[in-house]
Design a protein around this motif. Sequence first.
Motif, mmCIF file in Angstrom:
data_model
loop_
_atom_site.group_PDB
_atom_site.id
_atom_site.type_symbol
_atom_site.label_atom_id
_atom_site.label_comp_id
_atom_site.label_asym_id
_atom_site.label_seq_id
_atom_site.Cartn_x
_atom_site.Cartn_y
_atom_site.Cartn_z
ATOM 1 N N ASP A 55 0.798 -1.225 0.000
ATOM 2 C CA ASP A 55 0.000 0.000 0.000
ATOM 3 C C ASP A 55 0.837 1.284 0.000
ATOM 4 N N CYS A 56 2.098 1.183 0.356
ATOM 5 C CA CYS A 56 2.918 2.409 0.456
ATOM 6 C C CYS A 56 3.402 2.818 -0.943
ATOM 7 N N SER A 57 4.068 3.960 -1.008
ATOM 8 C CA SER A 57 4.505 4.473 -2.314
ATOM 9 C C SER A 57 5.543 3.541 -2.944
ATOM 10 N N VAL A 58 6.360 2.892 -2.107
ATOM 11 C CA VAL A 58 7.381 1.979 -2.643
ATOM 12 C C VAL A 58 6.708 0.749 -3.261
ATOM 13 N N CYS A 59 5.748 0.157 -2.524
ATOM 14 C CA CYS A 59 5.014 -0.995 -3.055
ATOM 15 C C CYS A 59 4.269 -0.628 -4.333
ATOM 16 N N ARG A 60 3.647 0.561 -4.320
ATOM 17 C CA ARG A 60 2.854 0.959 -5.486
ATOM 18 C C ARG A 60 3.726 1.172 -6.718
ATOM 19 N N ARG A 61 5.000 1.441 -6.495
ATOM 20 C CA ARG A 61 5.923 1.558 -7.636
ATOM 21 C C ARG A 61 6.476 0.192 -8.046
ATOM 22 N N GLY A 62 5.983 -0.866 -7.380
ATOM 23 C CA GLY A 62 6.385 -2.211 -7.779
ATOM 24 C C GLY A 62 7.636 -2.719 -7.087
ATOM 25 N N LEU A 63 8.145 -1.945 -6.128
ATOM 26 C CA LEU A 63 9.372 -2.371 -5.440
ATOM 27 C C LEU A 63 9.024 -3.056 -4.118
ATOM 28 N N LYS A 64 8.236 -4.130 -4.221
ATOM 29 C CA LYS A 64 7.697 -4.753 -3.009
ATOM 30 C C LYS A 64 8.764 -5.276 -2.062
ATOM 31 N N HIS A 113 11.281 -3.940 -1.311
ATOM 32 C CA HIS A 113 11.883 -2.798 -0.616
ATOM 33 C C HIS A 113 10.884 -2.029 0.242
ATOM 34 N N CYS A 114 9.681 -2.579 0.418
ATOM 35 C CA CYS A 114 8.671 -1.918 1.253
ATOM 36 C C CYS A 114 9.279 -1.591 2.619
ATOM 37 N N PRO A 115 9.221 -0.329 3.036
ATOM 38 C CA PRO A 115 9.830 0.016 4.331
ATOM 39 C C PRO A 115 9.102 -0.624 5.518
ATOM 40 N N GLU A 116 7.860 -1.063 5.283
ATOM 41 C CA GLU A 116 7.082 -1.706 6.354
ATOM 42 C C GLU A 116 7.167 -3.227 6.275
ATOM 43 N N ARG A 117 8.005 -3.751 5.391
ATOM 44 C CA ARG A 117 7.983 -5.194 5.149
ATOM 45 C C ARG A 117 8.378 -5.985 6.397
ATOM 46 N N LYS A 118 7.737 -7.177 6.485
ATOM 47 C CA LYS A 118 8.138 -8.139 7.512
ATOM 48 C C LYS A 118 8.852 -9.280 6.814
ATOM 49 N N VAL A 119 9.798 -9.885 7.501
ATOM 50 C CA VAL A 119 10.550 -10.988 6.903
ATOM 51 C C VAL A 119 10.628 -12.126 7.919
#
Lengths: 320, 320
Positions: free
Chosen positions: B87-96, B98-104
Amino acid sequence: MITVKALVLEKGKVLLKETPIPIVSPGELLIRVIYGGICSTDLEMVKGYVPFSGIMGHEFVGVVEKDPEGKLEGKRVVGEINISCGDCSVCRRGLKTHCPERKVPGIKNRNGVFAEYVTLPRENIFPVPEEVPDKDAVFTEPLAAGLEILEQVHIPPSSSVGILGDGKLGLLVAMVLAEAGIETIMLGNHPEKMKILKPLGIQGLIAKDFQGKMDFLVDCTGNPKGLEFALKIINPRGTIVLKTTVAEQTNLDVGVLVREEIRLIGSRCGPFGPALRLLQKGRLPVEKMIDKVFPLSRGIEAIEFAGKRGVKKVLVEMER
Amino acid sequence: MITVKALVLEKGKVLLKETPIPIVSPGELLIRVIYGGICSTDLEMVKGYVPFSGIMGHEFVGVVEKDPEGKLEGKRVVGEINISCGDCSVCRRGLKTHCPERKVPGIKNRNGVFAEYVTLPRENIFPVPEEVPDKDAVFTEPLAAGLEILEQVHIPPSSSVGILGDGKLGLLVAMVLAEAGIETIMLGNHPEKMKILKPLGIQGLIAKDFQGKMDFLVDCTGNPKGLEFALKIINPRGTIVLKTTVAEQTNLDVGVLVREEIRLIGSRCGPFGPALRLLQKGRLPVEKMIDKVFPLSRGIEAIEFAGKRGVKKVLVEMER
């Protein structure tokens, strides 16, 4: 012996000297220099960052005085500064600007252009189109360095692009990118310098006030802090082009490069042909970057003036 | 409460614990884990380089136990490890990735796979082709990380290409490049490890004995000295891909990057689809990289063993 006036660097001291007129080796031309441009590299050499002794300077425009083949005599020319051996494995792979044996006027093992006359190999010579004024032509070399960025990387139109540093190279890089249709923001420190870029539609912002992130940054700060700042405002998968050599070692968090998949690209000398074609279009406000023109007889003063904070381009005129 | 066995990292200590069976959130699947693979990142977390508390591990193969839509139940799967917000700007640009909220799983804000059961979002799940044995499938994630290099850069066939570091990732990167038709030399320290690559036609050399220069280097050393060495043997205009995060800051001579026009490219997670297709071809000797398989009940020992010098891949089997 015929002697010519030249600005010479000797043991870290800038001297105005009478030097022998250069001998024209086979394959070379003799050029009467009109203007020389003082570049930050020249100033770094005076400070001793780059070891060099001899006639200073590598940016110039001149007129061919002697061409053994006759073709170029009387023509206005500029000169590519990497004089490569043409014979090593690097040259044979086409990477002539990276020849390990290369000589560079005023920088490495070869006399420079802040003199009444200079010699250069024919293959380094580029005729200047009629429409380009003398003073504009002096900017060919640094503009080519800006164009090198476009030789190395593809910048998609949707990218956000920033130039860090509003010094001489930063301003020229901004012009090059703008003329390539790339929307660019200049992040500098001097509104009065950035104002020069207004006619090209380039927005200038004070770097420390910038809040966002960028996809693409060109570091022209000439300062290790430039890369540090770039890493703070670069987007994931972003590209940072490094344009200025920094004498100091930089402490780099390589982990950030990997986690964010950042690209760092070093960039140096570029193509003269496209630079001259850019100048030929007549849209670049390069003359506005000239702060002062000194005659060669006041060359020492010219170097001192060019080193002052906030000064942009200084030219040396080889009056006779 | 149903509990399941899991290998947990708590305040820097690895513990074997009974933990609640994970709750399946909407959009997620419940997976019964078959094998987990121990990666260098797991070992770095035990050392405290990456702060994390919870169930360890991110490399695995398993069987879908519960799929609310029914489609994948009973299927063997592997899982992409970046759980992005979408949902963030990074995800919306297709860089999933690199999502700053990502969990791993096992690395950042999410329980890992060294447990009898794990949950993952449907979009992270990839079915494993029939031809791929369980133990091979565990290598999907690190192979994908190797393939990321080919997503990021083009390696022309005439390039000289070297891999620095014959650890787990180095061996897998070499396999990926070889299967892409790229002639590759492995510069390592352990002839017995490099021997694994022989069937793929990859030459292994002791790094310190290497005399030449390379156009393209992949640093898989996991050591700041790797980049230092790479900069010594890279050709002008060469590319160095950085594959391993290094906890320490590295002192970098940025001037060399500019003068030689070197590209540094950070590279992290890669595409699972191509990695599974590579495994499906059945040509990669990944099983030869497995030193030992431990049952989950001996998981603590497995982590210790994996940390020993010279040990390659260690698997954890989630026997029930």
